[in-house]
Design a protein around this motif. Structure first.
Motif, PDB file in Angstrom:
ATOM      1  N   LEU A   1      -3.654 -16.903   5.804  1.00 34.97           N
ATOM      2  CA  LEU A   1      -2.539 -17.813   6.053  1.00 34.97           C
ATOM      3  C   LEU A   1      -1.214 -17.154   5.672  1.00 34.97           C
ATOM      4  N   LEU A   2      -1.169 -16.492   4.500  1.00 31.02           N
ATOM      5  CA  LEU A   2       0.053 -15.808   4.083  1.00 31.02           C
ATOM      6  C   LEU A   2       0.400 -14.647   5.020  1.00 31.02           C
ATOM      7  N   LEU A   3      -0.606 -13.894   5.477  1.00 30.74           N
ATOM      8  CA  LEU A   3      -0.343 -12.809   6.438  1.00 30.74           C
ATOM      9  C   LEU A   3       0.210 -13.360   7.750  1.00 30.74           C
ATOM     10  N   GLY A   4      -0.314 -14.509   8.196  1.00 30.37           N
ATOM     11  CA  GLY A   4       0.188 -15.136   9.424  1.00 30.37           C
ATOM     12  C   GLY A   4       1.641 -15.562   9.283  1.00 30.37           C
ATOM     13  N   ILE A   5       1.996 -16.127   8.140  1.00 25.98           N
ATOM     14  CA  ILE A   5       3.383 -16.543   7.907  1.00 25.98           C
ATOM     15  C   ILE A   5       4.290 -15.324   7.867  1.00 25.98           C
ATOM     16  N   ALA A   6       3.849 -14.257   7.197  1.00 27.49           N
ATOM     17  CA  ALA A   6       4.645 -13.030   7.133  1.00 27.49           C
ATOM     18  C   ALA A   6       4.835 -12.445   8.531  1.00 27.49           C
ATOM     19  N   LEU A   7       3.806 -12.471   9.384  1.00 29.82           N
ATOM     20  CA  LEU A   7       3.905 -11.951  10.752  1.00 29.82           C
ATOM     21  C   LEU A   7       4.920 -12.742  11.565  1.00 29.82           C
ATOM     22  N   VAL A   8       4.919 -14.054  11.433  1.00 22.47           N
ATOM     23  CA  VAL A   8       5.877 -14.897  12.149  1.00 22.47           C
ATOM     24  C   VAL A   8       7.307 -14.581  11.699  1.00 22.47           C
ATOM     25  N   VAL A   9       7.508 -14.419  10.380  1.00 13.65           N
ATOM     26  CA  VAL A   9       8.844 -14.105   9.863  1.00 13.65           C
ATOM     27  C   VAL A   9       9.304 -12.752  10.380  1.00 13.65           C
ATOM     28  N   VAL A  10       8.456 -11.733  10.361  1.00 14.45           N
ATOM     29  CA  VAL A  10       8.825 -10.393  10.835  1.00 14.45           C
ATOM     30  C   VAL A  10       9.126 -10.418  12.326  1.00 14.45           C
ATOM     31  N   MET A  11       8.315 -11.095  13.111  1.00 14.13           N
ATOM     32  CA  MET A  11       8.540 -11.158  14.567  1.00 14.13           C
ATOM     33  C   MET A  11       9.850 -11.880  14.887  1.00 14.13           C
ATOM     34  N   THR A  12      10.199 -12.900  14.104  1.00 15.66           N
ATOM     35  CA  THR A  12      11.464 -13.618  14.321  1.00 15.66           C
ATOM     36  C   THR A  12      12.639 -12.698  14.017  1.00 15.66           C
ATOM     37  N   ILE A  13      12.561 -11.923  12.940  1.00 14.85           N
ATOM     38  CA  ILE A  13      13.645 -11.004  12.577  1.00 14.85           C
ATOM     39  C   ILE A  13      13.798  -9.926  13.651  1.00 14.85           C
ATOM     40  N   VAL A  14      12.687  -9.346  14.139  1.00 14.66           N
ATOM     41  CA  VAL A  14      12.736  -8.308  15.168  1.00 14.66           C
ATOM     42  C   VAL A  14      13.328  -8.873  16.459  1.00 14.66           C
ATOM     43  N   ARG A  15      12.939 -10.062  16.855  1.00 15.08           N
ATOM     44  CA  ARG A  15      13.454 -10.677  18.082  1.00 15.08           C
ATOM     45  C   ARG A  15      14.965 -10.913  17.982  1.00 15.08           C
ATOM     46  N   ARG A  16      15.464 -11.355  16.832  1.00 13.81           N
ATOM     47  CA  ARG A  16      16.917 -11.581  16.643  1.00 13.81           C
ATOM     48  C   ARG A  16      17.673 -10.265  16.675  1.00 13.81           C
ATOM     49  N   GLN A  17      17.099  -9.197  16.122  1.00 13.25           N
ATOM     50  CA  GLN A  17      17.765  -7.914  16.132  1.00 13.25           C
ATOM     51  C   GLN A  17      17.852  -7.355  17.547  1.00 13.25           C
ATOM     52  N   ARG A  18      16.829  -7.540  18.353  1.00 11.39           N
ATOM     53  CA  ARG A  18      16.828  -7.070  19.753  1.00 11.39           C
ATOM     54  C   ARG A  18      17.830  -7.863  20.585  1.00 11.39           C
ATOM     55  N   ALA A  19      17.950  -9.168  20.265  1.00  8.54           N
ATOM     56  CA  ALA A  19      18.874 -10.009  21.015  1.00  8.54           C
ATOM     57  C   ALA A  19      20.316  -9.646  20.688  1.00  8.54           C
ATOM     58  N   ASN A  20      20.603  -9.226  19.485  1.00 14.75           N
ATOM     59  CA  ASN A  20      21.961  -8.859  19.075  1.00 14.75           C
ATOM     60  C   ASN A  20      22.316  -7.440  19.492  1.00 14.75           C
ATOM     61  N   ALA A  21      21.380  -6.614  19.809  1.00 18.34           N
ATOM     62  CA  ALA A  21      21.663  -5.212  20.152  1.00 18.34           C
ATOM     63  C   ALA A  21      22.055  -4.995  21.570  1.00 18.34           C
TER      64      ALA A  21
END
Length: 177
Positions: free
Chosen positions: A157-177
């Motif tokens: 469960l904790l790994l799943g939450i961490a994966l969602v947080v990392v994917m959200t950060i990566v998606r925002r960085q790609r959108a801003n670039a």
């Protein structure tokens, strides 16, 4: 001035050494010379034995038993039972304590040598009786899942939450670039 100081120091030293002797004036029997055997349950009989050397040879020993309810010392039955017996040639003695049918808590047996003033104590603790479970195991009231399964699930469960947080950060960085 020096004489007063020396007098105070002498009194302090005297008090330091006098107090422990007053505390050890009575002869206490070591705990390893006292044994309790038998069934320490309500209605049971317990034998409290005092090993050789606990009392002087042939000495009269006074026993007392205190606790809740009415205990019996060998043949004396009372709320606070007392009995006098003679120690054997080695200074050993014992007493039978019959606990009442409704016994609860702790009973204290105290043996005092009449001439030596040696004092020995023994505690008998009665465990709480659980009516209705005689010969049966207690009912299970918890969840019987293995701890490895619980901790493994929490880790996934904790790994799943961490994966969602990392994917959200990566998606925002790609959108801003």
């Amino acid at each position: 001035m020096v004489k007063k100081t020396l007098a105070v120091i002498a009194l302090a030293v005297l008090a330091l050494f006098a107090v422990p002797t007053a505390a050890t004036a009575a002869g206490y029997v070591a705990a390893d010379k006292v044994t309790v055997s038998g069934s320490a349950v309500a209605g049971g009989t317990v034998v409290v034995s005092f090993a050789a050397g606990a009392f002087t040879a042939g000495e009269q020993v006074s026993f007392a038993c205190t606790g809740s309810g009415t205990a019996t010392l060998s043949a004396v039955k009372a709320a606070t039972a007392t009995l006098v017996k003679t120690a054997d040639a080695s200074g050993a003695t014992s007493v039978n304590v019959k606990l009442p049918a409704d016994a609860t808590g702790t009973y204290t047996v105290t043996a005092t040598g009449v001439t030596s003033a040696n004092v020995a104590t023994a505690s008998i603790t009665i465990g709480a009786a659980d009516a209705g479970t005689t010969g049966k195991a207690l009912a299970s009231t918890g969840y019987n899942a293995p701890m490895l399964l619980i901790w493994g699930s929490a880790g996934v469960l904790l790994l799943g939450i961490a994966l969602v947080v990392v994917m959200t950060i990566v998606r925002r960085q790609r959108a801003n670039a």
